[in-house]
Scaffold this motif. Structure first.
Motif, PDB file in Angstrom:
ATOM      1  N   LYS A 139       1.054  -1.046   0.202  1.00  0.00           N
ATOM      2  CA  LYS A 139       0.862   0.058  -0.339  1.00  0.00           C
ATOM      3  C   LYS A 139       0.886   1.024  -0.251  1.00  0.00           C
ATOM      4  O   LYS A 139       1.903   1.744   1.013  1.00  0.00           O
ATOM      5  CB  LYS A 139      -1.500  -0.093   1.378  1.00  0.00           C
ATOM      6  CG  LYS A 139      -1.623   1.135   1.293  1.00  0.00           C
ATOM      7  CD  LYS A 139      -2.550   1.072   2.168  1.00  0.00           C
ATOM      8  CE  LYS A 139      -3.621   2.181   2.529  1.00  0.00           C
ATOM      9  NZ  LYS A 139      -4.182   3.003   3.692  1.00  0.00           N
ATOM     10  N   SER A 141       0.684   5.247  -0.188  1.00  0.00           N
ATOM     11  CA  SER A 141       0.064   6.586  -0.084  1.00  0.00           C
ATOM     12  C   SER A 141       0.578   7.953  -0.040  1.00  0.00           C
ATOM     13  O   SER A 141       1.402   8.270   0.115  1.00  0.00           O
ATOM     14  CB  SER A 141      -0.740   6.398   1.935  1.00  0.00           C
ATOM     15  OG  SER A 141      -1.290   5.338   1.902  1.00  0.00           O
ATOM     16  N   GLU A 149       3.295   7.462   3.200  1.00  0.00           N
ATOM     17  CA  GLU A 149       2.934   5.281   3.854  1.00  0.00           C
ATOM     18  C   GLU A 149       3.294   4.954   2.402  1.00  0.00           C
ATOM     19  O   GLU A 149       2.932   4.738   1.474  1.00  0.00           O
ATOM     20  CB  GLU A 149       1.470   5.307   4.110  1.00  0.00           C
ATOM     21  CG  GLU A 149       1.113   4.120   4.969  1.00  0.00           C
ATOM     22  CD  GLU A 149      -0.272   4.130   5.438  1.00  0.00           C
ATOM     23  OE1 GLU A 149      -0.801   3.984   6.604  1.00  0.00           O
ATOM     24  OE2 GLU A 149      -1.133   4.567   4.212  1.00  0.00           O
ATOM     25  N   ALA A 150       4.235   3.551   3.339  1.00  0.00           N
ATOM     26  CA  ALA A 150       4.226   2.316   2.493  1.00  0.00           C
ATOM     27  C   ALA A 150       4.317   1.878   3.520  1.00  0.00           C
ATOM     28  O   ALA A 150       4.731   1.381   4.675  1.00  0.00           O
ATOM     29  CB  ALA A 150       5.897   2.508   1.612  1.00  0.00           C
ATOM     30  N   VAL A 151       3.484  -0.075   3.041  1.00  0.00           N
ATOM     31  CA  VAL A 151       2.526  -0.219   4.186  1.00  0.00           C
ATOM     32  C   VAL A 151       2.816  -2.330   3.117  1.00  0.00           C
ATOM     33  O   VAL A 151       2.315  -2.360   1.922  1.00  0.00           O
ATOM     34  CB  VAL A 151       1.150  -0.451   4.754  1.00  0.00           C
ATOM     35  CG1 VAL A 151       0.775  -1.762   5.529  1.00  0.00           C
ATOM     36  CG2 VAL A 151       1.407   0.861   5.711  1.00  0.00           C
ATOM     37  N   LEU A 155       3.008  -4.260   7.298  1.00  0.00           N
ATOM     38  CA  LEU A 155       3.707  -4.049   8.190  1.00  0.00           C
ATOM     39  C   LEU A 155       4.284  -2.392   7.477  1.00  0.00           C
ATOM     40  O   LEU A 155       4.757  -2.431   6.211  1.00  0.00           O
ATOM     41  CB  LEU A 155       4.925  -4.693   8.174  1.00  0.00           C
ATOM     42  CG  LEU A 155       4.451  -6.265   8.973  1.00  0.00           C
ATOM     43  CD1 LEU A 155       5.644  -7.173   8.905  1.00  0.00           C
ATOM     44  CD2 LEU A 155       4.060  -5.824  10.383  1.00  0.00           C
ATOM     45  N   SER A 156       3.898  -1.863   8.108  1.00  0.00           N
ATOM     46  CA  SER A 156       4.861  -0.628   7.393  1.00  0.00           C
ATOM     47  C   SER A 156       6.278  -0.026   7.428  1.00  0.00           C
ATOM     48  O   SER A 156       6.721  -1.045   8.012  1.00  0.00           O
ATOM     49  CB  SER A 156       4.402   0.842   8.672  1.00  0.00           C
ATOM     50  OG  SER A 156       5.003   2.082   8.643  1.00  0.00           O
ATOM     51  N   ILE A 157       6.627   0.264   5.827  1.00  0.00           N
ATOM     52  CA  ILE A 157       7.951   0.191   6.495  1.00  0.00           C
ATOM     53  C   ILE A 157       8.317   1.702   5.692  1.00  0.00           C
ATOM     54  O   ILE A 157       9.618   2.020   6.255  1.00  0.00           O
ATOM     55  CB  ILE A 157       8.081  -0.131   5.308  1.00  0.00           C
ATOM     56  CG1 ILE A 157       7.633  -0.186   4.048  1.00  0.00           C
ATOM     57  CG2 ILE A 157       8.431  -2.346   4.791  1.00  0.00           C
ATOM     58  CD1 ILE A 157       8.069  -0.619   1.996  1.00  0.00           C
ATOM     59  N   ILE A 158       7.353   2.436   5.878  1.00  0.00           N
ATOM     60  CA  ILE A 158       8.377   4.048   5.792  1.00  0.00           C
ATOM     61  C   ILE A 158       6.878   4.066   7.063  1.00  0.00           C
ATOM     62  O   ILE A 158       5.215   4.691   6.412  1.00  0.00           O
ATOM     63  CB  ILE A 158       8.470   3.935   5.169  1.00  0.00           C
ATOM     64  CG1 ILE A 158       7.122   5.295   3.446  1.00  0.00           C
ATOM     65  CG2 ILE A 158       9.613   3.900   4.267  1.00  0.00           C
ATOM     66  CD1 ILE A 158       7.764   6.046   2.587  1.00  0.00           C
TER      67      ILE A 158
END
Length: 158
Positions: A139, A141, A149-151, A155-158
């Motif tokens: 994902k 954003s 946002e990067a998921v 799990l969030s990666i940024i």
């Protein structure tokens, strides 16, 4: 008719290069001046593979003979909404490359990709492709051009 929120994107590859599309021709293009793979929006009733094959043929003139579904990417952007993109790579194709109405098609060496004007999120999935990651869900954003946002696989990666 409203455009589908489902799209495909394909990186057609040779051993050392991807076929990239420099988006310079379309008016009101969210991808203006960016380099991306080839693909587009689903038409009514299409499966991901039907959309993939049609879009590649329309944009490049190639008929794919070998491809792999690599992941699903969810994009959100303020003012744009949500898009669900089926991400593919293809290593088999036939036919003659034609000019694309949406921009300039060019074979780019994989090690040269980072020099191009890419979306920040594309760098994430291009690395996953390079690392031959198993099927993934990503994902991304954005606020304007900024990735906020990067998921990856929940799990969030940024």
């Amino acid at each position: 008719m409203k455009k589908s929120s489902m799209t495909t994107l394909c990186y057609i590859e040779t051993e050392d290069s991807y076929l990239m599309l420099h988006r310079v021709s379309k008016k009101n293009d969210v991808n203006k001046d960016k380099w991306i793979g080839v693909g587009g929006h689903f038409e009514e009733g299409e499966s991901p593979e039907e959309c993939l094959l049609r879009e590649v043929r329309e944009e490049t003139g190639f008929t794919l003979t070998s491809w792999k579904f690599r992941g699903i990417v969810t994009f959100t952007q303020e003012g744009y909404g949500t898009e669900y993109m089926c991400l593919y790579t293809a290593d088999g194709f036939e036919g003659q490359m034609k000019e694309c109405e949406e921009g300039i098609l060019e074979w780019v060496k994989k090690e040269e990709l980072l020099k191009l004007n890419l979306w920040k999120g594309d760098l994430i999935f291009l690395k996953l492709l390079k690392d031959n990651a198993p099927f993934f869900s990503l994902k991304l954003s954005y606020q304007g051009d900024e990735l906020v946002e990067a998921v990856l696989d929940g799990l969030s990666i940024i």
